[in-house]
Design a protein around this motif. Structure first.
Motif, PDB file in Angstrom:
ATOM      1  N   THR A 124      -1.555  -4.662  -0.609  1.00 56.52           N
ATOM      2  CA  THR A 124      -0.193  -5.174  -0.750  1.00 56.52           C
ATOM      3  C   THR A 124      -0.140  -6.622  -1.230  1.00 56.52           C
ATOM      4  O   THR A 124       0.670  -6.945  -2.117  1.00 56.52           O
ATOM      5  CB  THR A 124       0.569  -5.018   0.582  1.00 56.52           C
ATOM      6  N   HIS A 128       1.837  -7.594  -4.716  1.00 63.10           N
ATOM      7  CA  HIS A 128       2.957  -8.525  -4.828  1.00 63.10           C
ATOM      8  C   HIS A 128       2.637  -9.687  -5.761  1.00 63.10           C
ATOM      9  O   HIS A 128       3.496 -10.120  -6.549  1.00 63.10           O
ATOM     10  CB  HIS A 128       3.345  -9.045  -3.446  1.00 63.10           C
ATOM     11  N   GLU A 133       7.599  -7.827  -5.974  1.00 61.77           N
ATOM     12  CA  GLU A 133       7.908  -6.945  -4.851  1.00 61.77           C
ATOM     13  C   GLU A 133       9.133  -6.091  -5.164  1.00 61.77           C
ATOM     14  O   GLU A 133      10.208  -6.610  -5.458  1.00 61.77           O
ATOM     15  CB  GLU A 133       8.154  -7.769  -3.585  1.00 61.77           C
TER      16      GLU A 133
END
Length: 262
Positions: A124, A128, A133
């Motif tokens: 993650t 991002h 995002e």
């Protein structure tokens, strides 16, 4: 070349395999579907089933992990598989071995000749940083998904946790090592229609993610879908190509065979 589908095509799920794998006999096909880019899924499947994976777009990536469905402590082991077969990539003939020296799955057909076992997973923070995002709350099915999160969700359905997540195989992706010892990602390696057959040599839990490869340099989040068809192929025969590929492959398949003598 296989006819390519999109996840939104109005195709009966019972006949989708005719577009993805038209050469397979109808009475042996178990199911067929298309996994959208960036999504994840899992199955518990028996020994003697083969999965045909078909890239639905250029630059596809499918991260896959395996666990023994009978004994989940046994799982795919990347270092042991690579050392035993003296390789740093997978292609037809190679066997995905467990941490107990058994064959879990074998690549019986392959249009690419190179699949990445080393590049790991997109997580993650990297997702991002690289793509921005896109959360579910705002974008719903258009959210951005990381491969690591997707596989953790899938293995969690079988009582497995973060500590059980192993290094995946990144099918359809190519990563080599340059003279300085750095990983090099090869853009444009997979094309729409590229495919492989992965025979399951034991009863397994299969979890997959179609999120981008973590080393893919493309700036936009646009992972390709992957088609999948499962069919009854039977276990490896005595004259099986993978069994004869290397002595280590034969030993791993023999070790698995011993668990199914009954």
């Amino acid at each position: 070349m296989n006819t390519l589908l999109t996840p939104t095509d109005a195709v009966d799920i019972d006949t989708r395999w005719q577009q993805l794998a038209p050469d397979l006999p109808a009475d042996k096909v178990l199911f067929s579907d298309v996994i959208p880019g960036g999504c994840h899924w899992s199955w518990m499947l028996p020994r003697g089933v083969t999965l045909r994976l078909v890239a639905q777009g250029a630059g596809a990536n499918l991260s896959l992990v395996l666990y023994n469905a009978r004994q989940k402590l046994e799982r795919y082991n990347m270092p042991d598989s690579l050392k035993a077969q003296h390789t740093a990539h997978y292609s037809r003939g190679h066997v995905l071995m467990s941490d107990m020296g058994c064959a879990m799955a074998s690549i019986t057909a392959d249009s690419l000749g190179w699949h990445d076992p080393l590049g790991m997973l997109l997580d993650t923070p990297r997702l991002h940083d690289k793509y921005g995002e896109h959360s579910y709350q705002q974008y719903r099915n258009g959210m951005y998904r990381a491969g690591r999160d997707g596989l953790l969700i899938e293995i969690g359905k079988y009582g497995l946790t973060r500590r059980d997540l192993v290094a995946p195989v990144n099918f359809f992706s190519k990563v080599s090592v340059d003279e300085e010892g750095r990983f090099r990602f090869h853009e444009g390696h997979a094309r729409a229609g590229d495919h492989l057959d992965l025979r399951l040599d034991m009863d397994v839990i299969v979890a997959v993610s179609t999120a981008p490869h973590p080393l893919d340099p493309r700036p936009d989040y646009a992972p390709a879908a992957v088609g999948i068809t499962a069919w009854r192929s039977g276990p490896a025969a005595e004259d099986d190509y993978c069994r004869a590929f290397r002595p280590e492959c034969a030993r791993a398949l023999h070790n698995t065979d011993m668990h199914y003598l009954a």
